[in-house]
Design an enzyme around this catalytic site. Structure first.
Site, PDB file in Angstrom:
ATOM      1  N   ILE A 274       1.260   9.800  -5.720  1.00 50.53           N
ATOM      2  CA  ILE A 274       1.458  10.887  -5.045  1.00 50.53           C
ATOM      3  C   ILE A 274       2.681  12.018  -6.247  1.00 50.53           C
ATOM      4  O   ILE A 274       2.369  13.061  -6.442  1.00 50.53           O
ATOM      5  CB  ILE A 274       1.516  11.404  -3.668  1.00 50.53           C
ATOM      6  CG1 ILE A 274      -0.175  11.031  -2.855  1.00 50.53           C
ATOM      7  CG2 ILE A 274       1.447  12.359  -3.022  1.00 50.53           C
ATOM      8  CD1 ILE A 274      -0.091  11.115  -1.918  1.00 50.53           C
TER       9      ILE A 274
ATOM     10  N   SER B 234       0.753  -1.145  -0.281  1.00 50.83           N
ATOM     11  CA  SER B 234       0.131   0.251   0.043  1.00 50.83           C
ATOM     12  C   SER B 234       0.960   1.793   0.253  1.00 50.83           C
ATOM     13  O   SER B 234       0.468   2.243  -0.833  1.00 50.83           O
ATOM     14  CB  SER B 234      -0.727   0.283   1.249  1.00 50.83           C
ATOM     15  OG  SER B 234      -1.729   1.132   1.401  1.00 50.83           O
TER      16      SER B 234
ATOM     17  N   PHE C  74       2.164   1.989  -3.153  1.00 47.45           N
ATOM     18  CA  PHE C  74       1.300   2.697  -4.483  1.00 47.45           C
ATOM     19  C   PHE C  74       0.969   4.181  -3.883  1.00 47.45           C
ATOM     20  O   PHE C  74       0.495   4.954  -4.837  1.00 47.45           O
ATOM     21  CB  PHE C  74      -0.130   1.929  -5.043  1.00 47.45           C
ATOM     22  CG  PHE C  74      -0.103   0.777  -5.802  1.00 47.45           C
ATOM     23  CD1 PHE C  74      -0.134   0.711  -6.956  1.00 47.45           C
ATOM     24  CD2 PHE C  74       0.437  -0.855  -5.502  1.00 47.45           C
ATOM     25  CE1 PHE C  74      -0.071  -0.337  -7.753  1.00 47.45           C
ATOM     26  CE2 PHE C  74       0.500  -1.945  -5.637  1.00 47.45           C
ATOM     27  CZ  PHE C  74       0.507  -1.392  -7.574  1.00 47.45           C
ATOM     28  N   HIS C  75       0.585   4.235  -2.633  1.00 51.93           N
ATOM     29  CA  HIS C  75       0.195   5.559  -2.522  1.00 51.93           C
ATOM     30  C   HIS C  75       1.618   6.575  -2.260  1.00 51.93           C
ATOM     31  O   HIS C  75       1.258   8.148  -3.176  1.00 51.93           O
ATOM     32  CB  HIS C  75       0.078   5.628  -0.501  1.00 51.93           C
ATOM     33  CG  HIS C  75      -0.962   5.801  -0.369  1.00 51.93           C
ATOM     34  ND1 HIS C  75      -1.057   3.992  -0.059  1.00 51.93           N
ATOM     35  CD2 HIS C  75      -2.154   6.340   0.014  1.00 51.93           C
ATOM     36  CE1 HIS C  75      -2.425   4.311   0.303  1.00 51.93           C
ATOM     37  NE2 HIS C  75      -3.199   5.135   0.248  1.00 51.93           N
ATOM     38  N   GLU C  76       2.217   6.154  -2.831  1.00 56.20           N
ATOM     39  CA  GLU C  76       3.834   6.812  -3.022  1.00 56.20           C
ATOM     40  C   GLU C  76       3.372   7.503  -4.987  1.00 56.20           C
ATOM     41  O   GLU C  76       3.885   8.509  -5.553  1.00 56.20           O
ATOM     42  CB  GLU C  76       5.233   6.065  -2.298  1.00 56.20           C
ATOM     43  CG  GLU C  76       6.499   6.928  -3.229  1.00 56.20           C
ATOM     44  CD  GLU C  76       6.827   8.604  -2.444  1.00 56.20           C
ATOM     45  OE1 GLU C  76       6.943   9.429  -2.807  1.00 56.20           O
ATOM     46  OE2 GLU C  76       5.864   8.659  -1.471  1.00 56.20           O
TER      47      GLU C  76
END
Length: 729
Positions: free
Chosen positions: A638, A630, A633-635
């Site tokens: 963004i 997770s 994918f957040h990095e």
């Protein structure tokens, strides 16, 4: 905690539960000691409020939890409220049921009525509906068993008046919504001193066992406001009966009772304080809106957003990247079909060997001796194609500074979603292929327990699902996990879609206003404070940014998870629409991550957590791997559109692991659910998202703009009357 301590804690909780059960039973909170015959959720009808503002806040049909105790029917807001007083109490003696059949195509409705005081008058005690005919039939059966006959609703010129069966916190007179119940037989207003109309019960009129010490809330209110409050101290006449009147000798203090805010109260109505908080919140928001307008004027320009999405810079490169995505989808489908061709070839080879006199077991073993090598090759090609589907667009967006932020974000988001879907497609079909080699059937396939159905309404079994239509439906469906078929909705609701699309336009405009008018200036104004390390001012800017960030986050949640996914589900006929749960009530950080994004949660559990846990045998390894994936994918989502990998979102997500442990520990120790909920809101609304946005903006400005290019919001300087000063907020 040792075994002995755990046993002592369990025993203590059992004793506490027993005492609480005895207490609430003694106070008549559990059906006056009667046996619970049935309980469940039903839609309860209420008259539409008169004003349009009240109509926005109240609905005609509200979901309520009903409990049938003998010949009394009670309802609560939720099942969690059963230990408190019910919202309504209905005496079923002399009542009958009028069935209204199916309303609006799929609501089975029935009405519990009684005869009124006047001849031929019918009064509605409660009107209920449910989407399940079986549920409605079950309720009707139980109600008939307690003496309520059932009949079809007769044709009436107007519906029967509705009795007010709610509990009341005080003893003030209550007027019923039914005009026929607005007065007693003598024409006066109804109060607790009068006999209630059929089916209506007020607090204090039902029998309760005697109880010493502090009483329940209803007893507190009854003691001070029931009919006994309207009488005074008794005076004994000479040889006559006691006479009662109001006067200087009136008895005021009759029972032992705590203060309303005391912890001894079982429950109390704080609706007024809630209204006060809403008024203060509204006043604060309006003040911030006025301050923002005085400072910046109107900054909203939807045209810039539309042009940025439709005509971005580097448009040819963007178009080519979109073609890459769809091209790799076709390659993955071809690899999956090739894997199934190899399986069938092995199966045919085994049958041919059996015909030549070789035993079936030996033939099967010989035909499948190269299966590990075949599966390794399939895994290699699948991994390469899936990685290329994500890697090529992400790399080009990251390295090409000409790609604008918004189009780049949309491309990276869609690419990531397709990546997750393809991983699930390959992983699931590998498992189905392995099961077919062993002559097994997985749950959900034809022939297993509880199959689901395909587009044509037929039960499906592998490899019947390996069609292009099946893959395209999965890519369009609002889910990230693949299965051979999905639950299907029965009809397409065009009016519902139009309403949701109108909501989508309105909410999107609101999100645009929040972003342009509030979030953008707050981020820009924070650059100097963070760049020069002015800590107090930086903290002030962080708090100032937290409110519009929260609004923006709620807009994104509502737009994506409630509107877009539901609209997509309506168009695709996707039946399972539980895209989120009540994450706003999360009592810990870990609980929040299991509630707020159900499509991603299902994907993580199925394709990361379970495989890692089965390999390592450690639950914590599965949790850490889940947060690690997770975090990546957040990095990507963004940092890549901003063309700068810094790791703020990545390490912020990894920091959730110790926060999960801490909040779970606090939840066990303090045993106060609101503590974990408050920590969750603080971490996401004040520390988490605003700080992350400021840090990424700081780096974006620092590495992509010169000092002269830093955008400074235009301010409207307002002169202060009577001085030579100007106000700039």
């Amino acid at each position: 905690m040792s075994q002995s301590e755990l046993s002592q804690e369990i025993e203590r909780l059992k004793q506490e539960n027993s005492q609480l059960t005895e207490l609430v039973t003694a106070k008549g909170l559990l059906g006056n000691g009667q046996k619970l015959l049935m309980c469940g959720y039903l839609n309860k009808y209420s008259e539409r409020p008169g004003s349009w503002l009240a109509g926005l806040l109240n609905k005609e049909w509200n979901l309520r939890f009903f409990c049938l105790y003998g010949n009394t029917l009670q309802y609560f807001k939720t099942e969690k409220d059963m230990l408190g007083h019910p919202r309504g109490y209905i005496d079923l003696q002399g009542a009958r049921i009028e069935t209204e059949g199916r309303k609006r195509g799929h609501y089975w409705t029935f009405n519990v009525v009684k005869d009124g005081a006047r001849p031929g008058e019918t009064i509605s005690l409660v009107r209920c509906s449910t989407e399940s005919q079986n549920t409605a039939d079950h309720w009707l059966t139980k109600l008939k068993a307690v003496g309520c006959p059932s009949m079809e609703a007769p044709d009436r010129a107007e519906p029967p008046p509705i009795a007010d069966v709610r509990y009341k916190e005080d003893g003030m007179k209550r007027s019923s919504s039914a005009h026929s119940l607005a007065s007693s037989d003598t024409g006066g207003p109804l109060d607790r001193s009068a006999t209630p109309p059929p089916g209506m019960h007020y607090r204090g009129q039902e029998s309760r066992p005697a109880h010493s010490g502090y009483t329940s809330q209803s007893e507190m209110s009854d003691a001070g406001t029931s009919s006994s409050r309207h009488v005074t101290a008794q005076r004994q006449g000479s040889g006559g009966t006691p006479t009662e009147r109001r006067g200087p000798s009136t008895v005021v203090h009759r029972v032992c009772q705590p203060s309303p805010l005391s912890s001894e109260r079982i429950s109390y109505n704080f609706e007024g304080l809630r209204n006060l908080i809403m008024v203060l919140f509204a006043a604060t928001t309006i003040r911030l809106m006025i301050e923002n307008f005085l400072k910046y004027g109107i900054r909203i320009n939807p045209k810039n957003w539309v042009m940025a999405v439709l005509t971005p810079e580097a448009a040819p490169e963007m178009l080519l990247l979109w073609m890459y995505v769809f091209g790799f989808i076709g390659l993955i489908w071809g690899v999956t079909r090739g894997a199934e061709w190899l399986r069938k070839s092995n199966e045919q080879a085994a049958r041919a060997s059996t015909k030549q006199g070789i035993s079936p077991a030996t033939a099967h073993r010989n035909a499948n001796q190269f299966v590990p090598l075949q599966e390794a090759g399939i895994f290699f090609f699948s991994a390469v194609f899936i990685a290329a589907e994500l890697g090529i667009p992400v790399y080009n967006v990251l390295m090409n500074a000409a790609v604008p932020v918004i189009p780049g974000f949309i491309l990276v988001l869609v690419t990531s979603v397709v990546f997750l879907k393809l991983v699930s497609y390959v992983h699931c079909n590998w498992d189905l292929r392995s099961a077919r080699r062993n002559n097994e059937i997985r749950v959900g396939e034809r022939g297993s327990s509880g199959p689901v159905y395909d587009l044509a309404g037929n039960a499906v079994r592998y490899p019947e699902n390996l069609t292009l239509n099946n893959l395209l439906y999965f890519l369009a469906a609002p889910t990230l996990v693949y299965q051979v078929a999905y639950p299907r909705s029965q009809r397409f609701r065009i009016r519902w879609v139009i309403k949701r699309m109108a909501e989508l336009v309105v909410v999107s405009m609101f999100g645009l206003i929040v972003t342009e008018q509030y979030v953008s200036p707050a981020i820009v104004n924070s650059y100097g404070a963070f760049n020069e390390l002015r800590y107090l001012q930086a903290f002030e800017r962080l708090l100032k940014l937290s409110v519009p960030t929260l609004w923006g986050w709620l807009v994104v949640f509502y737009t994506l998870f409630h509107l877009l996914l539901n609209i997509t589900a309506e168009f695709t006929g996707f039946g399972d629409r539980e895209f989120y749960l009540a994450w706003w009530n999360a009592e810990s950080i870990g609980e929040y991550w299991t509630l707020w994004n159900m499509p991603v949660h299902h994907w993580i559990i199925r394709h990361v957590y379970i495989p890692i846990k089965s390999i390592t045998g450690s639950r914590y390894a599965g949790i850490l791997a889940s947060f690690f994936v997770s975090a990546i994918f957040h990095e990507v989502l963004i940092a890549v559109p901003l063309h700068r990998i810094k790791g703020y979102a990545f390490f912020g997500m990894l920091a959730q692991v110790p926060m999960v442990i801490v909040t779970e520990w606090l939840k066990r120790k303090i045993k106060k659910p609101f503590v974990g909920n408050v920590i969750f809101w603080i971490s996401f609304c004040i520390i988490g998202q605003p700080l992350c946005m400021i840090m990424y903006y700081h780096d974006y400005v620092h590495f992509h703009m010169s000092q002269q290019q830093i955008p400074i919001p235009k301010m409207n300087m307002v002169p202060i009357p009577g001085t030579s000063m100007e106000y700039n907020g």
